[in-house]
Design an enzyme around this catalytic site. Structure first.
Site, PDB file in Angstrom:
ATOM      1  N   ARG A 160      38.272  62.620  23.577  1.00  0.00           N
ATOM      2  CA  ARG A 160      39.610  61.876  24.637  1.00  0.00           C
ATOM      3  C   ARG A 160      39.950  62.400  26.171  1.00  0.00           C
ATOM      4  NH1 ARG A 160      41.424  63.154  19.303  1.00  0.00           N
ATOM      5  NH2 ARG A 160      41.627  61.329  17.984  1.00  0.00           N
TER       6      ARG A 160
ATOM      7  N   LYS B 127      39.723  55.171  39.301  1.00  0.00           N
ATOM      8  CA  LYS B 127      39.167  53.464  38.239  1.00  0.00           C
ATOM      9  C   LYS B 127      37.983  53.850  37.650  1.00  0.00           C
ATOM     10  CE  LYS B 127      41.509  49.560  40.508  1.00  0.00           C
ATOM     11  NZ  LYS B 127      41.628  48.008  40.886  1.00  0.00           N
TER      12      LYS B 127
ATOM     13  N   GLU C  67      34.673  48.594  54.256  1.00  0.00           N
ATOM     14  CA  GLU C  67      35.752  48.868  53.165  1.00  0.00           C
ATOM     15  C   GLU C  67      36.835  50.103  54.202  1.00  0.00           C
ATOM     16  OE1 GLU C  67      37.042  48.198  50.627  1.00  0.00           O
ATOM     17  OE2 GLU C  67      35.247  47.325  49.446  1.00  0.00           O
TER      18      GLU C  67
ATOM     19  N   LYS D 291      43.665  55.934  51.570  1.00  0.00           N
ATOM     20  CA  LYS D 291      43.502  55.253  49.910  1.00  0.00           C
ATOM     21  C   LYS D 291      44.314  56.652  49.065  1.00  0.00           C
ATOM     22  CE  LYS D 291      41.109  53.352  46.279  1.00  0.00           C
ATOM     23  NZ  LYS D 291      40.208  53.407  45.614  1.00  0.00           N
TER      24      LYS D 291
ATOM     25  N   GLU E  57      48.818  50.663  40.162  1.00  0.00           N
ATOM     26  CA  GLU E  57      48.262  49.726  40.309  1.00  0.00           C
ATOM     27  C   GLU E  57      49.029  47.802  40.199  1.00  0.00           C
ATOM     28  OE1 GLU E  57      44.257  46.275  40.924  1.00  0.00           O
ATOM     29  OE2 GLU E  57      44.376  48.933  40.754  1.00  0.00           O
TER      30      GLU E  57
ATOM     31  N   ARG F 234      50.034  49.081  45.836  1.00  0.00           N
ATOM     32  CA  ARG F 234      47.795  48.859  46.024  1.00  0.00           C
ATOM     33  C   ARG F 234      47.071  47.875  46.439  1.00  0.00           C
ATOM     34  NH1 ARG F 234      45.133  53.568  41.896  1.00  0.00           N
ATOM     35  NH2 ARG F 234      43.093  53.079  41.790  1.00  0.00           N
TER      36      ARG F 234
ATOM     37  N   ASN G 102      43.501  45.326  48.010  1.00  0.00           N
ATOM     38  CA  ASN G 102      42.799  44.181  47.822  1.00  0.00           C
ATOM     39  C   ASN G 102      42.184  43.498  49.256  1.00  0.00           C
ATOM     40  OD1 ASN G 102      41.850  44.228  45.292  1.00  0.00           O
ATOM     41  ND2 ASN G 102      44.173  43.930  44.386  1.00  0.00           N
TER      42      ASN G 102
ATOM     43  N   HIS H 227      39.763  40.962  49.487  1.00  0.00           N
ATOM     44  CA  HIS H 227      38.874  41.075  48.144  1.00  0.00           C
ATOM     45  C   HIS H 227      39.041  40.040  46.793  1.00  0.00           C
ATOM     46  CE1 HIS H 227      38.123  44.680  49.284  1.00  0.00           C
ATOM     47  NE2 HIS H 227      37.389  45.056  47.935  1.00  0.00           N
TER      48      HIS H 227
ATOM     49  N   HIS I 273      36.080  39.067  46.091  1.00  0.00           N
ATOM     50  CA  HIS I 273      35.589  38.418  44.515  1.00  0.00           C
ATOM     51  C   HIS I 273      35.178  36.617  44.657  1.00  0.00           C
ATOM     52  CE1 HIS I 273      37.842  42.075  42.866  1.00  0.00           C
ATOM     53  NE2 HIS I 273      36.703  42.469  43.918  1.00  0.00           N
TER      54      HIS I 273
ATOM     55  N   HIS J 120      28.932  44.121  47.839  1.00  0.00           N
ATOM     56  CA  HIS J 120      30.559  44.196  47.586  1.00  0.00           C
ATOM     57  C   HIS J 120      30.532  43.695  48.991  1.00  0.00           C
ATOM     58  CE1 HIS J 120      34.666  44.488  46.734  1.00  0.00           C
ATOM     59  NE2 HIS J 120      34.452  45.772  46.720  1.00  0.00           N
TER      60      HIS J 120
HETATM   61 ZN    ZN Z   1      36.280  46.937  47.606  1.00  0.00          ZN
END
Ligand code: ZN
Ligand code: ADP
Length: 359
Positions: free
Chosen positions: A121, A143, A185, A227, A237, A241, A245, A248, A252, A265
């Site tokens: 856990r 994340k 980034e 960040k 998020e 946040r 993106n 993105h 994506h 990426h």
């Molecule tokens: Zn990214």
């Protein structure tokens, strides 16, 4: 050495950034965590260059360390690999007070964090990101995830590290295309929050590419700071946040259509940022200079700018995305360098108009 504090009440932690930090890692780590059983997770590329340096410094500081090196690559970020890592945790008799150390790029960081979040856990873990992308992005924010055959990063959690250690010298062995993709980034942080950072990248372009320590320290520390602030405001998020993106949404979509194989990426995000700027201009939110300045930097980095993809394909993926709210897309759009807005006013018509022209 730079130290940045990420303030998340009981989950707060420090990010340490310095040249040569890896060799002294154990000495800094003991300030954060008493010596204990430690599983050091890395990949085989990174093991070759940094495996023994990190093992040595940990041992010198009385950490009982065992190293596991995964095959490099995103394909390894699966539950099956996580199972083998749990086995290593059992074999090395890790308990709740033990430590997992993630030494590597985003892939190693994500899966190690996932294992740390779930073994018994949750046990303490630290990140030692070695790619620029991981240093400025994935190692901060908590994340953690593995991929599922039906979607990237679909099995995961929010789980904060106890500390992050960034050694700017590790970038000297990072393949150049990875460095350049990571820089995208950093440019993104400039556009969304910090005009001064953006100007600094324009001015110090060659210093950065030549891995000048001061230049790297400046861009990495500033990116981490931005960040960290955004994550502090919005740990799980909800809204703010989302500005991270920028680039993105379309990025994506490009990665999805090309099965995550054709573009790194950062390369896909670079194209996404330029289209987002074009959308903002089309909507009258800003003028052409916002596009020109980003275009010029991205071009100087030698990144691919032509996708050859049909607008229909991209638009279809965009509307299938989980971020569509009540049939409307959500875009992060720049209004000037250093400032973005979150907009649900981007229509299909605008998208077709912008996406049908080359950059
Ligand atoms: Zn990214
Ligand atoms: P990312 O960090 O871009 O999310 P990866 O974890 O897959 O993705 O790292 C990208 C590639 O770069 C991998 O092949 C990894 O082994 C390699 N790599 C990462 N950091 C370094 C480094 N400092 N030196 C050499 N290779 C590295």
């Amino acid at each position: 050495m730079e130290m940045i504090r990420v303030n998340l009440s009981s989950n707060s932690y420090n990010i340490y950034i310095d040249k040569g930090l890896l060799e002294r890692l154990g000495d800094t780590l003991v300030k954060e965590k008493a010596p204990c059983k430690t599983l050091l997770i890395t990949d085989k590329n990174i093991e070759k260059v940094y495996g023994s340096i990190v093992t040595e410094t940990l041992k010198r500081n009385k950490f009982d360390v065992r190293l596991v090196a995964l095959k490099p690559g995103e394909e390894q970020k699966t539950l099956e690999t996580a199972l083998t890592l749990y086995d290593a945790c059992f074999d090395h008799k890790l308990d709740r007070n033990s430590l997992i150390v993630a030494l590597g790029g985003g892939v190693v960081g994500d899966i190690s964090g996932f294992v740390a979040a779930t073994f018994m856990r949750g046990i303490p873990f630290i990140q030692i990101p070695t790619s620029l992308l991981a240093q400025v992005d994935s190692s901060i924010g908590g994340k953690v995830a593995v991929n599922h055959p039906r979607g990237k990063n679909m099995i995961g959690s929010f789980y904060q590290p106890k500390a992050v250690f960034i050694d700017t010298e590790t970038l000297s062995t990072l393949p150049a295309p990875e460095l350049v993709a990571g820089l995208v980034e950093v440019i993104k942080y400039g556009v969304i929050k910090d005009a001064e950072l953006f100007e600094y990248i324009e001015k110090s372009f060659y210093d950065i590419l030549q891995l000048n320590h001061h230049a790297l320290l400046k861009i990495i520390a500033t990116s981490c700071q931005i960040k960290a602030h955004v994550v502090e405001e919005d740990e799980k998020e909800k809204h703010l946040r989302a500005i991270l993106n920028y680039g993105h949404t379309i990025g994506h979509a490009i990665e999805t259509i090309t099965n995550y194989k054709k573009y790194r990426h950062g390369e896909a995000v670079a194209i996404g940022m330029l289209y987002a700027a074009k959308i903002a201009i089309d909507m009258g939110l800003t003028d052409n200079t916002i596009f020109e300045r980003q275009f010029s930097l991205i071009k100087r980095l030698g990144l691919p700018l032509h996708t050859g993809l049909k607008p229909e394909g991209i638009v279809k993926i965009l509307y299938a995305d989980k971020k569509v709210i009540a049939g409307r897309l959500r875009f992060i759009l720049p209004t000037k360098i250093g400032e973005v807005i979150i907009s649900d006013q981007v229509t299909e018509e605008i998208l077709y108009r912008v996406l049908s022209k080359p950059l």
